[in-house]
Design a protein around this motif. Structure first.
Motif, PDB file in Angstrom:
ATOM      1  N   GLY A   9      72.008 -23.320  52.229  1.00 52.95           N
ATOM      2  CA  GLY A   9      71.570 -21.933  52.249  1.00 52.95           C
ATOM      3  C   GLY A   9      72.444 -21.063  53.130  1.00 52.95           C
ATOM      4  O   GLY A   9      73.498 -21.468  53.603  1.00 52.95           O
ATOM      5  N   LYS A  10      71.951 -19.837  53.329  1.00 58.17           N
ATOM      6  CA  LYS A  10      72.656 -18.868  54.155  1.00 58.17           C
ATOM      7  C   LYS A  10      71.644 -18.106  54.988  1.00 58.17           C
ATOM      8  O   LYS A  10      70.501 -17.899  54.571  1.00 58.17           O
ATOM      9  CB  LYS A  10      73.414 -17.861  53.292  1.00 58.17           C
ATOM     10  CG  LYS A  10      74.551 -18.422  52.508  1.00 58.17           C
ATOM     11  CD  LYS A  10      75.215 -17.331  51.697  1.00 58.17           C
ATOM     12  CE  LYS A  10      76.297 -17.897  50.803  1.00 58.17           C
ATOM     13  NZ  LYS A  10      76.855 -16.873  49.913  1.00 58.17           N
ATOM     14  N   GLY A  11      72.072 -17.670  56.150  1.00 58.35           N
ATOM     15  CA  GLY A  11      71.220 -16.869  57.010  1.00 58.35           C
ATOM     16  C   GLY A  11      72.000 -16.388  58.208  1.00 58.35           C
ATOM     17  O   GLY A  11      73.232 -16.456  58.243  1.00 58.35           O
ATOM     18  N   GLN A  12      71.265 -15.903  59.186  1.00 59.92           N
ATOM     19  CA  GLN A  12      71.858 -15.434  60.438  1.00 59.92           C
ATOM     20  C   GLN A  12      70.936 -15.790  61.585  1.00 59.92           C
ATOM     21  O   GLN A  12      69.718 -15.894  61.403  1.00 59.92           O
ATOM     22  CB  GLN A  12      72.059 -13.927  60.429  1.00 59.92           C
ATOM     23  CG  GLN A  12      73.103 -13.444  59.462  1.00 59.92           C
ATOM     24  CD  GLN A  12      73.281 -11.946  59.556  1.00 59.92           C
ATOM     25  OE1 GLN A  12      72.315 -11.202  59.528  1.00 59.92           O
ATOM     26  NE2 GLN A  12      74.523 -11.502  59.674  1.00 59.92           N
ATOM     27  N   ILE A  13      71.530 -15.950  62.773  1.00 60.44           N
ATOM     28  CA  ILE A  13      70.756 -16.143  63.987  1.00 60.44           C
ATOM     29  C   ILE A  13      71.291 -15.190  65.050  1.00 60.44           C
ATOM     30  O   ILE A  13      72.505 -15.033  65.201  1.00 60.44           O
ATOM     31  CB  ILE A  13      70.778 -17.606  64.491  1.00 60.44           C
ATOM     32  CG1 ILE A  13      69.828 -17.770  65.682  1.00 60.44           C
ATOM     33  CG2 ILE A  13      72.196 -18.066  64.813  1.00 60.44           C
ATOM     34  CD1 ILE A  13      69.534 -19.206  66.066  1.00 60.44           C
ATOM     35  N   TRP A  14      70.365 -14.540  65.745  1.00 60.28           N
ATOM     36  CA  TRP A  14      70.672 -13.708  66.911  1.00 60.28           C
ATOM     37  C   TRP A  14      70.277 -14.510  68.136  1.00 60.28           C
ATOM     38  O   TRP A  14      69.208 -15.112  68.172  1.00 60.28           O
ATOM     39  CB  TRP A  14      69.884 -12.407  66.843  1.00 60.28           C
ATOM     40  CG  TRP A  14      69.803 -11.677  68.150  1.00 60.28           C
ATOM     41  CD1 TRP A  14      70.751 -10.883  68.701  1.00 60.28           C
ATOM     42  CD2 TRP A  14      68.690 -11.670  69.053  1.00 60.28           C
ATOM     43  NE1 TRP A  14      70.305 -10.386  69.909  1.00 60.28           N
ATOM     44  CE2 TRP A  14      69.040 -10.847  70.145  1.00 60.28           C
ATOM     45  CE3 TRP A  14      67.439 -12.277  69.051  1.00 60.28           C
ATOM     46  CZ2 TRP A  14      68.181 -10.638  71.218  1.00 60.28           C
ATOM     47  CZ3 TRP A  14      66.584 -12.058  70.116  1.00 60.28           C
ATOM     48  CH2 TRP A  14      66.958 -11.245  71.182  1.00 60.28           C
ATOM     49  N   ARG A  15      71.163 -14.542  69.141  1.00 59.63           N
ATOM     50  CA  ARG A  15      70.865 -15.216  70.401  1.00 59.63           C
ATOM     51  C   ARG A  15      71.257 -14.305  71.560  1.00 59.63           C
ATOM     52  O   ARG A  15      72.278 -13.631  71.503  1.00 59.63           O
ATOM     53  CB  ARG A  15      71.654 -16.531  70.526  1.00 59.63           C
ATOM     54  CG  ARG A  15      71.233 -17.587  69.533  1.00 59.63           C
ATOM     55  CD  ARG A  15      72.107 -18.807  69.596  1.00 59.63           C
ATOM     56  NE  ARG A  15      73.434 -18.467  69.087  1.00 59.63           N
ATOM     57  CZ  ARG A  15      74.489 -19.261  69.154  1.00 59.63           C
ATOM     58  NH1 ARG A  15      74.403 -20.438  69.726  1.00 59.63           N
ATOM     59  NH2 ARG A  15      75.648 -18.890  68.665  1.00 59.63           N
TER      60      ARG A  15
ATOM     61  N   HIS B  78      72.731 -11.882  79.269  1.00 62.89           N
ATOM     62  CA  HIS B  78      74.041 -11.347  79.632  1.00 62.89           C
ATOM     63  C   HIS B  78      74.898 -11.122  78.396  1.00 62.89           C
ATOM     64  O   HIS B  78      75.612 -10.137  78.306  1.00 62.89           O
ATOM     65  CB  HIS B  78      74.782 -12.296  80.584  1.00 62.89           C
ATOM     66  CG  HIS B  78      74.015 -12.588  81.832  1.00 62.89           C
ATOM     67  ND1 HIS B  78      73.834 -11.669  82.832  1.00 62.89           N
ATOM     68  CD2 HIS B  78      73.369 -13.695  82.236  1.00 62.89           C
ATOM     69  CE1 HIS B  78      73.116 -12.201  83.802  1.00 62.89           C
ATOM     70  NE2 HIS B  78      72.804 -13.437  83.454  1.00 62.89           N
ATOM     71  N   THR B  79      74.832 -12.059  77.477  1.00 61.91           N
ATOM     72  CA  THR B  79      75.624 -12.025  76.254  1.00 61.91           C
ATOM     73  C   THR B  79      74.688 -12.177  75.069  1.00 61.91           C
ATOM     74  O   THR B  79      73.721 -12.926  75.136  1.00 61.91           O
ATOM     75  CB  THR B  79      76.632 -13.199  76.237  1.00 61.91           C
ATOM     76  OG1 THR B  79      77.415 -13.145  77.424  1.00 61.91           O
ATOM     77  CG2 THR B  79      77.535 -13.143  75.026  1.00 61.91           C
TER      78      THR B  79
END
Length: 129
Positions: free
Chosen positions: A59-65, A69-70
């Protein structure tokens, strides 16, 4: 020594909203198979005591972390691996057309759903896990 086989049906829901199947557990960590239905945006969370490694299978997706600080957004594609260090806020979603599947390893072992605290993410969640 242990061995296991992936269940056909989901065992539980993660605090963020993914369907999970338990794979393996031991004194130093555990491993699950996670599935995020197409178009689903999971709740943003932060873990209090565990770190995680993820490896995307399909599959496909995205993760925000964000560690305070970053912050970054990474595309989740087959073959991509990421880490989520303890205390890192994160939110993930699957592509509108594809189911996202990944293996997740928690260290130390997942202590229970009180481990995750909900935080503000960057996307509007479509689940209320």
């Amino acid at each position: 020594m242990k061995q296991s086989r992936l269940n056909e049906k989901f065992d539980a829901k993660s605090p963020a909203g993914a369907d999970i199947r338990f794979i393996m557990d031991g004194p130093t960590g555990n491993m699950i198979h996670s599935t995020v239905p197409s178009g689903q945006i999971n709740r943003a969370t932060r873990h209090k005591t565990v770190s995680e490694f993820w490896h995307v299978l399909d599959g496909k997706g995205q993760i925000w972390r964000s560690d305070g600080h970053t912050e970054s957004v990474v595309d989740l594609l087959p073959g991509v691996s990421i880490d989520i260090p303890v205390g890192t806020a994160f939110q993930y979603r699957s592509d509108d057309k594809e189911v996202l599947k990944f293996i997740c390893i928690s260290m130390p072992p997942w202590p229970g759903d009180d481990e995750a605290e909900y935080v503000d993410g960057i996307w509007q969640a479509t689940v209320t896990a």
